[in-house]
Design an enzyme around this catalytic site. Structure first.
Site, PDB file in Angstrom:
ATOM      1  N   ARG A   1       3.901  19.266   8.416  1.00 57.86           N
ATOM      2  CA  ARG A   1       4.551  18.034   9.121  1.00 57.86           C
ATOM      3  C   ARG A   1       6.057  19.038   9.281  1.00 57.86           C
ATOM      4  O   ARG A   1       6.240  18.289  10.644  1.00 57.86           O
ATOM      5  CB  ARG A   1       5.128  17.290   7.833  1.00 57.86           C
ATOM      6  CG  ARG A   1       3.512  16.623   7.088  1.00 57.86           C
ATOM      7  CD  ARG A   1       4.318  15.682   5.862  1.00 57.86           C
ATOM      8  NE  ARG A   1       4.744  14.619   6.096  1.00 57.86           N
ATOM      9  CZ  ARG A   1       6.927  13.954   6.566  1.00 57.86           C
ATOM     10  NH1 ARG A   1       7.049  15.395   5.459  1.00 57.86           N
ATOM     11  NH2 ARG A   1       7.479  13.200   6.704  1.00 57.86           N
TER      12      ARG A   1
ATOM     13  N   TYR B   1       0.911  14.275   2.028  1.00 59.76           N
ATOM     14  CA  TYR B   1       0.432  14.951   3.249  1.00 59.76           C
ATOM     15  C   TYR B   1       0.311  16.195   3.267  1.00 59.76           C
ATOM     16  O   TYR B   1       0.877  16.531   4.324  1.00 59.76           O
ATOM     17  CB  TYR B   1       1.465  14.350   4.748  1.00 59.76           C
ATOM     18  CG  TYR B   1       1.387  12.923   4.606  1.00 59.76           C
ATOM     19  CD1 TYR B   1      -0.405  11.995   4.916  1.00 59.76           C
ATOM     20  CD2 TYR B   1       1.895  11.996   3.919  1.00 59.76           C
ATOM     21  CE1 TYR B   1      -0.517  10.999   4.734  1.00 59.76           C
ATOM     22  CE2 TYR B   1       2.022  10.165   4.216  1.00 59.76           C
ATOM     23  CZ  TYR B   1       0.451   9.840   4.103  1.00 59.76           C
ATOM     24  OH  TYR B   1       0.467   8.330   4.179  1.00 59.76           O
TER      25      TYR B   1
ATOM     26  N   CYS C   1       0.014  32.507  13.643  1.00 58.99           N
ATOM     27  CA  CYS C   1       0.410  33.153  14.263  1.00 58.99           C
ATOM     28  C   CYS C   1       1.137  32.340  14.937  1.00 58.99           C
ATOM     29  O   CYS C   1       0.604  32.071  16.128  1.00 58.99           O
ATOM     30  CB  CYS C   1      -0.811  34.237  14.435  1.00 58.99           C
ATOM     31  SG  CYS C   1      -0.554  35.090  16.235  1.00 58.99           S
ATOM     32  N   GLU C   2       1.899  31.931  14.802  1.00 60.09           N
ATOM     33  CA  GLU C   2       3.124  30.418  15.408  1.00 60.09           C
ATOM     34  C   GLU C   2       4.289  30.585  14.994  1.00 60.09           C
ATOM     35  O   GLU C   2       4.753  29.944  14.440  1.00 60.09           O
ATOM     36  CB  GLU C   2       2.236  29.258  14.946  1.00 60.09           C
ATOM     37  CG  GLU C   2       1.479  28.489  15.732  1.00 60.09           C
ATOM     38  CD  GLU C   2       0.448  28.305  16.739  1.00 60.09           C
ATOM     39  OE1 GLU C   2       1.534  28.293  17.588  1.00 60.09           O
ATOM     40  OE2 GLU C   2      -0.520  28.247  17.611  1.00 60.09           O
TER      41      GLU C   2
ATOM     42  N   GLU D   1       0.934  -1.026   0.016  1.00 61.88           N
ATOM     43  CA  GLU D   1       0.064   0.093  -0.145  1.00 61.88           C
ATOM     44  C   GLU D   1       0.845   1.183  -0.542  1.00 61.88           C
ATOM     45  O   GLU D   1       0.972   2.459   0.920  1.00 61.88           O
ATOM     46  CB  GLU D   1      -1.031  -0.286   1.174  1.00 61.88           C
ATOM     47  CG  GLU D   1      -2.116  -1.301   1.458  1.00 61.88           C
ATOM     48  CD  GLU D   1      -2.309  -1.006   2.953  1.00 61.88           C
ATOM     49  OE1 GLU D   1      -4.060  -1.899   2.947  1.00 61.88           O
ATOM     50  OE2 GLU D   1      -2.480  -1.203   3.737  1.00 61.88           O
ATOM     51  N   PRO D   2       1.617   2.085  -1.196  1.00 70.10           N
ATOM     52  CA  PRO D   2       2.352   3.179  -1.413  1.00 70.10           C
ATOM     53  C   PRO D   2       1.435   3.503  -1.107  1.00 70.10           C
ATOM     54  O   PRO D   2       0.666   4.570  -2.102  1.00 70.10           O
ATOM     55  CB  PRO D   2       3.409   1.937  -2.108  1.00 70.10           C
ATOM     56  CG  PRO D   2       2.383   1.611  -3.072  1.00 70.10           C
ATOM     57  CD  PRO D   2       1.631   0.682  -2.583  1.00 70.10           C
ATOM     58  N   GLY D   3       2.056   4.868  -0.481  1.00 73.26           N
ATOM     59  CA  GLY D   3       0.903   6.101  -0.700  1.00 73.26           C
ATOM     60  C   GLY D   3       2.713   7.518  -1.112  1.00 73.26           C
ATOM     61  O   GLY D   3       2.034   7.888  -2.020  1.00 73.26           O
ATOM     62  N   ARG D   4       2.753   7.655  -0.686  1.00 79.40           N
ATOM     63  CA  ARG D   4       4.023   8.703  -0.232  1.00 79.40           C
ATOM     64  C   ARG D   4       5.093   7.939  -1.219  1.00 79.40           C
ATOM     65  O   ARG D   4       5.267   9.151  -1.684  1.00 79.40           O
ATOM     66  CB  ARG D   4       4.596   8.742   1.153  1.00 79.40           C
ATOM     67  CG  ARG D   4       5.739   9.317   1.496  1.00 79.40           C
ATOM     68  CD  ARG D   4       6.806   9.076   2.619  1.00 79.40           C
ATOM     69  NE  ARG D   4       6.506   9.175   3.640  1.00 79.40           N
ATOM     70  CZ  ARG D   4       6.054   9.981   4.867  1.00 79.40           C
ATOM     71  NH1 ARG D   4       6.385  11.121   4.174  1.00 79.40           N
ATOM     72  NH2 ARG D   4       5.126   9.634   5.653  1.00 79.40           N
TER      73      ARG D   4
END
Length: 440
Positions: free
Chosen positions: A329, A390, A360-361, A289-292
């Site tokens: 991320r 992602y 604002c972080e 199940e590859p995604g990235r």
């Protein structure tokens, strides 16, 4: 550079044969840009790696949590892949995209009754069952419908992949799956085999993400095959499918050196074959199940630079018009990226700067130590590579920022795949105070 990225004769970064400055001018920034030729090439690499093993039954399912849109799902089906979904929203997107239900697998550690009902209504290919609560609910729902569904059991092999703790999923303390080491998986297999409306096809594991070594996959397979032998002997279980998930590492920075895809696949297939010989078991179908690894390097995010702040002797900041709202991320688990000044791509990169987001972080820093041309500043175009996984899927409306547009590029053509949100989109679901019954 990745895929079809190059510096053109204007000194600009080009992706898929399209000048990034032209993309920014036409579609605005921030902008997610996907090189679809690279996605197809990655899919072909996985297929080729499997085809090297004669007589093997195998399947590739795209893990859509990495990046899920209607156009992306349609591209995946066009490439003859299956699909892994983890929510009702991802399942709904897949069905609306026209994905054949039998080619969809449903994951997740807390599927609701409504989500399971949607899956059963659609008659999807398989449900990957994560816990006893789900196992019992699924059997009950299928019994009421007089319907049978294929299932795999997600097991936790106790393998800790060499990756960030937030994306390790195969260790004993994981929230996912039935533990192999404490008897949970044994009970789950027995219960699933006794469930009249569940067709237990096999077992599944996913040991983590962004994995750069093979030992974790080999170790997990050995443990799963050892238990499969015991279940075959004691419970008349027949292992039809061994699903080893995904997690194959990609290149985010120039320091990353992921393995070749065929190295991962060879290890998975050869280890499974060795264990089948050891235990005299028939070789199961191998699912991944590859995604990235399919979409990560294919994606680039374009930003427009704005304000800068030079703290002499400490750090220089260059702010862009996006940030943790479109790529959380770096803030979430210190993910590292590589960037260039896209409209000055041919200029020497010799100045260290921190690329800051506009949220604002204090932690909204996309890249702490980027190297850009000295003359890169306000109005210039910043390209951050390998944001295809992602980024869009984890985007938020923090600070009421709108989600960026998504563009697919290939062979010199650019096509809008997701429209940029508007301010009107942000308030579309809001209800004015005067309309709230508790204030009337």
């Amino acid at each position: 550079m990745f895929g079809t990225q190059m510096i053109n004769d204007r000194g600009h970064l080009s992706i898929g044969g399209v000048d990034t400055t032209d993309l920014a001018e036409e579609f605005g920034t921030p902008l997610y840009v996907y090189d679809t030729a690279l996605i197809k090439n990655k899919i072909d690499e996985f297929k080729h790696a499997f085809r090297r093993h004669d007589g093997l039954n195998w399947q590739i399912a795209y893990a859509s949590k990495a990046f899920s849109t209607i156009a992306m799902i349609q591209l995946i089906e066009e490439q003859d892949l299956l699909l892994d979904v983890v929510s009702g929203g991802e399942l709904y997107t897949a069905l609306k995209a026209g994905m054949a239900p039998k080619r969809i697998h449903f994951h997740g550690n807390n599927k609701s009754d409504a989500e399971l009902a949607m899956a059963l209504d659609a008659k999807i290919g398989a449900v990957i069952v994560d816990n006893f609560f789900e196992l019992e609910r699924l059997e009950s729902m299928c019994a009421a419908r007089k319907q049978t569904v294929a299932v795999l059991l997600r097991v936790t092999p106790g393998i800790e992949a060499h990756t960030h703790e937030f994306i390790m999923t195969g260790q004993d303390a994981s929230k996912f799956g039935f533990n192999l080491g404490n008897g949970m998986a044994d009970r789950a297999v027995k219960q699933a085999l006794q469930a009249p409306h569940l067709d237990l096809k096999g077992i599944h594991s996913h040991i983590g993400s962004q994995i750069f070594e093979r030992d974790g996959f080999a170790g997990a397979i050995r443990l799963m095959m050892e238990h499969a032998y015991k279940w075959t002997r004691d419970l008349a279980f027949h292992l039809e499918v061994l699903n080893v998930g995904g997690g194959f590492g990609i290149r985010y920075t120039q320091d990353d050196q992921p393995l070749a895809i065929e190295d991962y696949i060879d290890t998975i297939v050869n280890t499974a074959a060795e264990e089948c010989t050891r235990y005299r078991l028939k070789m199961p179908a191998i699912w991944i199940e590859p995604g990235r690894s399919l979409v990560g390097e294919a994606g680039t995010t374009l930003y427009t630079a704005g304000a800068s702040k030079d703290i002499i002797g400490v750090r220089k900041y260059l702010a862009v018009d996006g940030g943790m709202s479109d790529n959380i991320r770096p803030s979430l688990y210190q993910a590292q990226y590589w960037a260039i000044c896209a409209n000055k791509a041919a200029d020497p990169a010799d100045t260290h700067v921190s690329i800051a987001g506009k949220c604002c972080e204090s932690g909204d820093i996309l890249i702490k130590d980027a190297v850009l041309p000295k003359n890169c500043g306000a109005g210039d175009l910043i390209a951050v590579f390998s944001t295809g996984a992602y980024g869009y899927s984890m985007a938020s409306h923090y600070n009421r920022l709108v989600n960026p547009a998504v563009v697919f590029v290939e062979s010199g053509n650019a096509t809008l795949a997701v429209r940029r949100e508007t301010y009107e989109d942000l308030i579309r679901q809001d209800i004015p105070l005067k309309n709230l019954s508790c204030y009337k």
